[in-house]
Write a protein that holds these residues in place. Structure first.
Motif, PDB file in Angstrom:
ATOM      1  N   GLU A   1       0.839  -1.202   0.000  1.00 18.67           N
ATOM      2  CA  GLU A   1       0.000   0.000   0.000  1.00 18.67           C
ATOM      3  C   GLU A   1       0.877   1.256   0.000  1.00 18.67           C
ATOM      4  O   GLU A   1       0.625   2.206  -0.744  1.00 18.67           O
TER       5      GLU A   1
ATOM      6  N   THR B   1       2.196   2.409  -3.260  1.00 16.71           N
ATOM      7  CA  THR B   1       1.304   3.124  -4.185  1.00 16.71           C
ATOM      8  C   THR B   1       1.398   4.631  -4.009  1.00 16.71           C
ATOM      9  O   THR B   1       0.960   5.383  -4.872  1.00 16.71           O
ATOM     10  N   VAL B   2       1.970   5.084  -2.884  1.00 20.87           N
ATOM     11  CA  VAL B   2       2.060   6.523  -2.624  1.00 20.87           C
ATOM     12  C   VAL B   2       3.490   6.988  -2.359  1.00 20.87           C
ATOM     13  O   VAL B   2       3.731   8.186  -2.157  1.00 20.87           O
ATOM     14  N   ARG B   3       4.447   6.071  -2.349  1.00 20.75           N
ATOM     15  CA  ARG B   3       5.856   6.393  -2.177  1.00 20.75           C
ATOM     16  C   ARG B   3       6.653   5.579  -3.196  1.00 20.75           C
ATOM     17  O   ARG B   3       6.222   4.491  -3.603  1.00 20.75           O
TER      18      ARG B   3
ATOM     19  N   ARG C   1      -3.975   2.510   4.894  1.00 26.61           N
ATOM     20  CA  ARG C   1      -4.260   2.696   3.468  1.00 26.61           C
ATOM     21  C   ARG C   1      -3.854   4.086   2.994  1.00 26.61           C
ATOM     22  O   ARG C   1      -3.827   5.039   3.767  1.00 26.61           O
ATOM     23  N   GLY C   2      -3.550   4.178   1.705  1.00 25.23           N
ATOM     24  CA  GLY C   2      -3.290   5.459   1.075  1.00 25.23           C
ATOM     25  C   GLY C   2      -2.186   6.241   1.762  1.00 25.23           C
ATOM     26  O   GLY C   2      -1.146   5.699   2.125  1.00 25.23           O
ATOM     27  N   GLU C   3      -2.435   7.525   1.953  1.00 28.76           N
ATOM     28  CA  GLU C   3      -1.429   8.404   2.535  1.00 28.76           C
ATOM     29  C   GLU C   3      -1.096   8.014   3.978  1.00 28.76           C
ATOM     30  O   GLU C   3       0.021   8.260   4.444  1.00 28.76           O
TER      31      GLU C   3
ATOM     32  N   GLY D   1       1.697   5.773   3.603  1.00 26.87           N
ATOM     33  CA  GLY D   1       2.889   6.530   3.249  1.00 26.87           C
ATOM     34  C   GLY D   1       3.499   7.242   4.445  1.00 26.87           C
ATOM     35  O   GLY D   1       4.723   7.240   4.625  1.00 26.87           O
ATOM     36  N   ARG D   2       2.667   7.851   5.274  1.00 22.46           N
ATOM     37  CA  ARG D   2       3.185   8.542   6.454  1.00 22.46           C
ATOM     38  C   ARG D   2       3.825   7.556   7.431  1.00 22.46           C
ATOM     39  O   ARG D   2       4.866   7.855   8.020  1.00 22.46           O
TER      40      ARG D   2
END
Length: 198
Positions: free
Chosen positions: A25, A28-30, A164-166, A169-170
């Motif tokens: 997951e 997908t953002v990093r 999930r999502g950001e 990423g965080r």
């Protein structure tokens, strides 16, 4: 350019499954490229007087052997596909039937004959070597999973839900920040909940 994130996993561990899905997951953002490796709790606990995994029959060798065979015959990307297939069947659907491993190999586009590794010691040394490599990144006081990004390596993170999502990423950013601090050793949260694969 994507950074390589090496992950050592035991396919039978539900918390490792959650961590691996978080890694995908986060990718997908990093800019992350996961690279898959076997870390077997059966191999890790060989020779111990106790049985921390409650595995007197040696079941944990079965998925580790098949994973090692997949890595040897088809490579790390294929190992990632197989892990996704077996984890989806085992952890998310609760399947553990005679054909579960064969079906997962087919799901991953791999030869079903690789299931024969389950009953053979042919790949045991490869399982032990991969496990030792992963454990060597962090130390013998840990288990599965281990993730390494360059010289930064850590156990876990162990969690009960998949960010999930950001949020994923965080957590990735923060984990790398904390694990990369010289002298960092351990960070723990509240007692764990039961795995939630949703």
């Amino acid at each position: 350019m994507a950074e390589i994130a090496d992950i050592w996993f035991d396919a039978s561990c539900p918390y490792t499954w959650i961590t691996s899905r978080w890694l995908l997951e986060a990718a997908t953002v990093r800019p992350i490229e996961p690279r898959w490796h076997v870390l077997s709790l059966a191999a890790l606990n060989e020779g111990r007087d106790d049985d921390p995994e409650g595995d007197p029959e040696g079941y944990l060798w079965i998925p580790a052997r098949i994973c090692a065979a997949v890595a040897a015959k088809a490579g790390q990307e294929a190992l990632g596909r197989f892990y996704t297939a077996i984890g989806t069947r085992y952890h998310e659907r609760g399947e553990m039937e005679a054909r579960t491993f064969t079906d997962a190999l087919a799901d991953a586009g791999l030869p079903e004959g690789l299931v024969a590794a389950a009953e053979s010691a042919e790949y045991d040394d490869a399982v032990r070597a991969s496990t030792a490599e992963g454990i060597g990144k962090v130390g013998p006081h840990i288990g599965t999973p281990v993730i390494a990004v360059g010289e930064t390596a850590f156990f876990g993170p162990v969690m009960s839900r998949i960010p999930r999502g950001e949020d994923a990423g965080r957590l990735w950013d923060g984990t790398l920040l904390v694990a990369g601090v010289p002298g960092f050793h351990e960070l723990k949260g509240r007692p764990h909940d039961e795995p939630d694969f949703s």
